[in-house]
Design an enzyme around this catalytic site. Structure first.
Site, PDB file in Angstrom:
ATOM      1  N   ASP A   1      35.135  48.299  42.292  1.00  0.00           N
ATOM      2  CA  ASP A   1      36.177  47.472  41.664  1.00  0.00           C
ATOM      3  C   ASP A   1      37.385  47.332  42.598  1.00  0.00           C
ATOM      4  O   ASP A   1      37.594  48.164  43.486  1.00  0.00           O
ATOM      5  CB  ASP A   1      36.677  48.136  40.369  1.00  0.00           C
ATOM      6  CG  ASP A   1      35.596  48.185  39.300  1.00  0.00           C
ATOM      7  OD1 ASP A   1      34.620  47.435  39.402  1.00  0.00           O
ATOM      8  OD2 ASP A   1      35.754  49.002  38.368  1.00  0.00           O
TER       9      ASP A   1
HETATM   10  N1  URA Z   1      32.573  52.585  37.982  1.00  0.00           N
HETATM   11  C1  URA Z   1      33.692  51.854  37.764  1.00  0.00           C
HETATM   12  O1  URA Z   1      34.186  51.762  36.651  1.00  0.00           O
HETATM   13  N2  URA Z   1      34.250  51.230  38.836  1.00  0.00           N
HETATM   14  C2  URA Z   1      33.752  51.317  40.097  1.00  0.00           C
HETATM   15  O2  URA Z   1      34.315  50.734  41.027  1.00  0.00           O
HETATM   16  C3  URA Z   1      32.586  52.086  40.291  1.00  0.00           C
HETATM   17  C4  URA Z   1      32.023  52.707  39.218  1.00  0.00           C
END
Ligand code: URA
Length: 240
Positions: free
Chosen positions: A106
């Protein structure tokens, strides 16, 4: 991501814009080589990384590229974005336009990110059968408690995808710090899992993928080419 694999004659027709008949002639005249060996079949399967030559003319030769990066917060895991800086903007490599991301993070997550132009390798890596584990260091807004451990292990039902998450390992490092190990990667998975306890994730940092650890010396935003043993390890990795 599909591997670019196909018949030799199709690759040559496309590269030289000539009919198949012409390719057959070249083949009979032993003028076509694949990886320095004279080709003997038009339907031979070749991939984007094979070296294909007509006489001495090189028609196609892609070197596979494997990159490991420490993705910083605020940079998007994409190759193009109108709003944010992308991880590709951080990479200075002449063939970076060929790269795609193997396992996104993310925008506000950080840590180990892999990029490659080898779609066969990345699809192996991301395949559920490969059981490549992903480990994250996660800081929470509220204190965590022991009951999270069994919740993560049992899995959570995600209505949107109609799936139950696979058993995940939660290790409590301190009141607000945990290590989470997943064997899959659903959309915002970790945030949604902690969401079940109404405990917002303050920061999320990926520290390993299979047997590959984020090297300590790689600062946020830095990258390097992967070593041969790291590339080979990834498709033989199994759950930790
Ligand atoms: N889980 C999440 O919520 N975000 C990420 O970037 C990776 C795993």
């Amino acid at each position: 991501m599909k591997s670019k694999r196909g018949r030799l004659d199709r690759f040559i027709c496309k590269a030289l814009q000539i009919p198949k008949k012409q390719v057959r002639m070249y083949l009979l005249e032993k003028r076509i080589k694949v990886n320095d060996v004279v080709a003997d079949a038009l339907d031979m399967q070749v991939t984007e990384f094979d070296k294909i030559q007509l006489d001495h003319q090189l028609l196609m030769e892609h070197q596979p590229i494997y990159i490991l990066m420490n993705k910083p917060v605020g940079v998007v895991s994409a190759t193009k974005d109108d709003l944010h800086k992308t991880v590709l903007d951080l990479i200075d490599h002449p063939d970076k336009a060929q790269l795609h991301i193997a396992g996104r993070l993310d925008l506000n997550s950080s840590g180990l990110l892999l990029l490659t132009n080898d779609s066969k390798w990345s699809s192996q890596l991301m395949s559920p059968d490969a059981k490549v584990t992903k480990q994250y260091y996660v800081k929470l807004r509220n204190p965590v408690s022991e009951d999270y451990i069994s919740g993560f292990n049992q899995g959570f039902y995600f209505e949107y995808e109609d799936i139950t998450t696979k058993p995940a390992k939660l290790e409590i490092l301190s009141d607000f710090e945990t290590l989470v190990t997943l064997s899959e990667g659903k959309y915002h998975q970790i945030k949604r899992m902690f969401g079940r306890y109404r405990n917002p994730v303050e920061s999320l940092h990926r520290i390993s993928l299979g047997h590959i650890n984020l090297p300590d010396e790689l600062k946020p935003g830095e990258w390097r080419l992967m070593k041969e043993n790291e590339i080979d390890q990834i498709d033989t990795s199994s759950s930790k």
